[in-house]
Design an enzyme around this catalytic site. Structure first.
Site, PDB file in Angstrom:
ATOM      1  N   PRO A 154       0.811  -1.224   0.000  1.00  0.00           N
ATOM      2  CG  PRO A 154      -0.890  -1.586   1.548  1.00  0.00           C
ATOM      3  CD  PRO A 154       0.393  -2.172   1.041  1.00  0.00           C
TER       4      PRO A 154
ATOM      5  CB  SER B 221       8.562   3.625  -7.822  1.00  0.00           C
ATOM      6  OG  SER B 221       7.448   4.035  -8.570  1.00  0.00           O
TER       7      SER B 221
ATOM      8  N   GLY C 159     -14.622  10.999 -32.972  1.00  0.00           N
ATOM      9  CA  GLY C 159     -15.516  12.097 -32.594  1.00  0.00           C
ATOM     10  C   GLY C 159     -16.333  11.735 -31.361  1.00  0.00           C
TER      11      GLY C 159
ATOM     12  CD  GLU D 296       5.379  -6.135 -15.481  1.00  0.00           C
ATOM     13  OE1 GLU D 296       4.334  -5.590 -15.065  1.00  0.00           O
ATOM     14  OE2 GLU D 296       5.443  -7.331 -15.771  1.00  0.00           O
TER      15      GLU D 296
HETATM   16  C1  LIG Z   1      -3.909  -2.563 -12.438  1.00  0.00           C
HETATM   17  C2  LIG Z   1      -2.578  -2.701 -11.766  1.00  0.00           C
HETATM   18  C3  LIG Z   1      -1.991  -3.961 -11.663  1.00  0.00           C
HETATM   19  C4  LIG Z   1      -0.789  -4.126 -10.986  1.00  0.00           C
HETATM   20  N1  LIG Z   1      -0.277  -5.385 -10.829  1.00  0.00           N
HETATM   21  C5  LIG Z   1       0.799  -5.578 -10.011  1.00  0.00           C
HETATM   22  C6  LIG Z   1       1.258  -6.907  -9.704  1.00  0.00           C
HETATM   23  O1  LIG Z   1       0.736  -7.905 -10.244  1.00  0.00           O
HETATM   24  N2  LIG Z   1       2.268  -7.048  -8.815  1.00  0.00           N
HETATM   25  C7  LIG Z   1       2.872  -5.976  -8.212  1.00  0.00           C
HETATM   26  O2  LIG Z   1       3.787  -6.179  -7.421  1.00  0.00           O
HETATM   27  N3  LIG Z   1       2.459  -4.702  -8.489  1.00  0.00           N
HETATM   28  C8  LIG Z   1       1.445  -4.480  -9.374  1.00  0.00           C
HETATM   29  N4  LIG Z   1       1.004  -3.204  -9.645  1.00  0.00           N
HETATM   30  C9  LIG Z   1       1.651  -2.083  -8.961  1.00  0.00           C
HETATM   31  C10 LIG Z   1       2.527  -1.258  -9.878  1.00  0.00           C
HETATM   32  O3  LIG Z   1       3.701  -1.982 -10.163  1.00  0.00           O
HETATM   33  C11 LIG Z   1       2.809   0.077  -9.174  1.00  0.00           C
HETATM   34  O4  LIG Z   1       1.587   0.797  -9.147  1.00  0.00           O
HETATM   35  C12 LIG Z   1       3.869   0.867  -9.877  1.00  0.00           C
HETATM   36  O5  LIG Z   1       5.137   0.257  -9.730  1.00  0.00           O
HETATM   37  C13 LIG Z   1       3.950   2.316  -9.343  1.00  0.00           C
HETATM   38  O6  LIG Z   1       4.010   2.316  -7.964  1.00  0.00           O
HETATM   39  P1  LIG Z   1       3.017   3.259  -7.107  1.00  0.00           P
HETATM   40  O7  LIG Z   1       1.659   3.068  -7.650  1.00  0.00           O
HETATM   41  O8  LIG Z   1       3.243   2.949  -5.680  1.00  0.00           O
HETATM   42  O9  LIG Z   1       3.491   4.709  -7.429  1.00  0.00           O
HETATM   43  P2  LIG Z   1       4.658   5.495  -6.681  1.00  0.00           P
HETATM   44  O10 LIG Z   1       5.874   4.672  -6.617  1.00  0.00           O
HETATM   45  O11 LIG Z   1       4.115   6.040  -5.401  1.00  0.00           O
HETATM   46  O12 LIG Z   1       4.897   6.683  -7.696  1.00  0.00           O
HETATM   47  C14 LIG Z   1       4.005   7.799  -7.811  1.00  0.00           C
HETATM   48  C15 LIG Z   1       4.558   8.717  -8.890  1.00  0.00           C
HETATM   49  O13 LIG Z   1       5.865   9.174  -8.531  1.00  0.00           O
HETATM   50  C16 LIG Z   1       6.801   8.838  -9.544  1.00  0.00           C
HETATM   51  N5  LIG Z   1       8.093   8.516  -8.933  1.00  0.00           N
HETATM   52  C17 LIG Z   1       8.348   7.610  -7.954  1.00  0.00           C
HETATM   53  N6  LIG Z   1       9.665   7.597  -7.670  1.00  0.00           N
HETATM   54  C18 LIG Z   1      10.259   8.507  -8.491  1.00  0.00           C
HETATM   55  C19 LIG Z   1      11.587   8.944  -8.700  1.00  0.00           C
HETATM   56  N7  LIG Z   1      12.612   8.436  -7.979  1.00  0.00           N
HETATM   57  N8  LIG Z   1      11.827   9.909  -9.615  1.00  0.00           N
HETATM   58  C20 LIG Z   1      10.813  10.414 -10.355  1.00  0.00           C
HETATM   59  N9  LIG Z   1       9.517  10.028 -10.219  1.00  0.00           N
HETATM   60  C21 LIG Z   1       9.239   9.081  -9.300  1.00  0.00           C
HETATM   61  C22 LIG Z   1       6.190   7.653 -10.268  1.00  0.00           C
HETATM   62  O14 LIG Z   1       6.706   7.520 -11.581  1.00  0.00           O
HETATM   63  C23 LIG Z   1       4.715   8.033 -10.249  1.00  0.00           C
HETATM   64  O15 LIG Z   1       4.465   8.963 -11.281  1.00  0.00           O
HETATM   65  C24 LIG Z   1      -0.149  -3.000 -10.399  1.00  0.00           C
HETATM   66  C25 LIG Z   1      -0.710  -1.734 -10.540  1.00  0.00           C
HETATM   67  C26 LIG Z   1      -1.911  -1.572 -11.209  1.00  0.00           C
HETATM   68  C27 LIG Z   1      -2.510  -0.199 -11.315  1.00  0.00           C
END
Ligand SMILES: Cc1cc2nc3c(=O)[nH]c(=O)nc-3n(C[C@H](O)[C@H](O)[C@H](O)COP(=O)(O)OP(=O)(O)OC[C@H]3O[C@@H](n4cnc5c(N)ncnc54)[C@H](O)[C@@H]3O)c2cc1C
Length: 403
Positions: free
Chosen positions: A133, A137, A359, A383
């Site tokens: 949660p 990243s 459209g 990913e």
């Molecule tokens: C439908 C769906 C399916 C998924 N399936 C899986 C799965 O099967 N297994 C799994 O493990 N995960 C899964 N995910 C999770 C997904 O891998 C993460 O949502 C993704 O890695 C981004 O992490 P976050 O949502 O916590 O965003 P955050 O890491 O909180 O990032 C928020 C924003 O900040 C940016 N950001 C973060 N760090 C930096 C940095 N150092 N420099 C610049 N910008 C940065 C990001 O690019 C993003 O724009 C899934 C997500 C979705 C929506």
């Protein structure tokens, strides 16, 4: 060097036969039904059953374990076709493919024999769980922990966004086994956690794992995304990926390796959805008339179509290049990042252009492009986001061109 000179579109007879079969399956079974399953957000069980019959869950699994033993390039071509139909269908196989890769590359013989034959037939499907949660990243910040108790590890913590989290029979879970490790990634381990497919409350030997109701999403319907709650779940030490002796503390490196092929796979999904959006735009623009002629005869629309088709071709080439390099045993981390970044970004752009060509009707649920418009943004996130891809590409570029 084989990779640089190989014509990217050249296909073996085997690839041609498989792709023809998959194209037919997509045209006859997926495209006509996607609207129904998307609207109901219902798991497309009959489609998945047919995928099992076609052997699509064992494409990359070696023949000795009951699969087809095909390479990443062929798999990538298949994923493009499936995603042209509906990216949720490629989502059903995506984490399964990553799980198979992890087992094939790092698993012990016992782990492979226990799981791969049943994975090859699709009897059990795999999920892949890093995110929590509070993080996605920043994987090294995970909090889920695993502590040794006799000959098993007790896992506690909460995972988030697990694609196939409910229906899978095995989940590759990253957990902290050493909180004091420096750097932190050295204290992380991948656990091969078996569970009961479809059970929200696991019991017996899998007790301690709960799957809350699926997360409601904008698009990417049909395939479930769930949380996983580990509360005293016991994973035998023998189910540490690669075995306890070798695999303890290696989970981060193993999972990042798998993400590299996962990125090529997401790139193929971007190409597939963009290809479909292009097809829809080409058709609609020749049917719809404005100012006395089909809109396709207006130069502004033709330019849009030209840009869309060019982007699709470029993304396909980048994706195939990354896949072919990996298959040739070459280093392809940079190329996988580029393919994923470009194909997911153009996937969204081409879908939006096709939406504009439609459209007002593009905004109607009567038209397929409306679904694609909701589905495409996922590829920018899964990913690794585009920002993370740029970080990977930049780092690898500097490594390769160090002065
Ligand atoms: C439908 C769906 C399916 C998924 N399936 C899986 C799965 O099967 N297994 C799994 O493990 N995960 C899964 N995910 C999770 C997904 O891998 C993460 O949502 C993704 O890695 C981004 O992490 P976050 O949502 O916590 O965003 P955050 O890491 O909180 O990032 C928020 C924003 O900040 C940016 N950001 C973060 N760090 C930096 C940095 N150092 N420099 C610049 N910008 C940065 C990001 O690019 C993003 O724009 C899934 C997500 C979705 C929506």
């Amino acid at each position: 060097m084989a990779v640089a000179t190989q014509p990217f579109y050249e296909k073996t007879d085997e690839q041609k036969a498989i792709l023809e079969m998959v194209r037919q399956f997509v045209d006859e079974q997926i495209l006509p039904q996607a609207e129904h399953y998307d609207a109901a957000d219902e798991f497309p069980a009959p489609i998945v059953d047919q995928m099992k019959e076609l052997g699509l869950f064992g494409v990359t699994i070696p023949e000795e374990h009951g699969g087809m033993g095909l390479d990443l390039t062929t798999y990538t071509m298949i994923v493009e076709e499936l995603s042209r139909g509906w990216i949720s269908i490629s989502g059903v196989v995506n984490t399964h493919f990553i799980g198979s890769y992890l087992l094939m590359k790092f698993g012990t013989e016992e782990q492979k024999e226990r799981l791969l034959p049943r994975m090859a037939t699709g009897e059990i499907r795999a999920a892949f769980s890093l995110s929590e949660p509070e993080l996605g990243s920043d994987v090294q910040a995970i909090k889920t922990s695993a502590v040794k108790r006799d000959d098993a590890y007790e896992i506690n913590g909460q995972k988030m966004w697990v694609t196939n989290g409910l229906m899978s029979g095995v989940v590759f879970v990253l957990a902290k086994t050493d909180r004091d490790a420096s750097p932190p990634y050295k204290g992380m381990t991948c656990f091969v956690c078996e569970k009961e497919p479809g059970a929200s409350e696991n019991t017996g030997e899998h007790a301690g794992l709960t799957v809350p109701p699926k997360i409601k999403k904008m698009g990417y319907k049909g395939v479930e995304s769930t949380e996983l709650i580990f509360d005293g779940y016991s994973c035998p030490a023998g189910m540490i990926l690669g075995g306890e002796e070798v695999g303890l503390g290696k989970g981060f490196v193993q999972m990042m390796d798998a993400l590299e092929v996962g990125r090529v796979n997401v790139a193929a999904r971007g190409v597939g959805i963009a290809q479909r959006a292009l097809e829809l735009g080409l058709r609609y623009s020749q049917e719809r008339k404005a100012f006395g002629k089909p809109i396709a005869r207006h130069q502004a629309i033709q330019f849009k179509l030209a840009d869309m088709a060019t982007k699709v071709e470029a993304a396909r080439l980048l994706t195939l290049k990354a896949a072919r390099m990996k298959d040739a045993g070459e280093r392809s981390d940079l190329e996988a990042g580029m393919a994923k970044l470009f194909a997911s970004e153009i996937g969204k752009e081409v879908v939006e252009d096709s939406f504009r060509i439609h459209g007002g009707y593009g905004y109607s649920k009567e038209y397929e492009i409306e679904r694609l418009y909701r589905d495409a943004p996922l590829l920018l996130i899964g990913e690794g986001t585009s920002e993370i891809q740029r970080m990977v590409i930049g780092k690898k570029l500097l490594e390769r061109h160090k002065i």
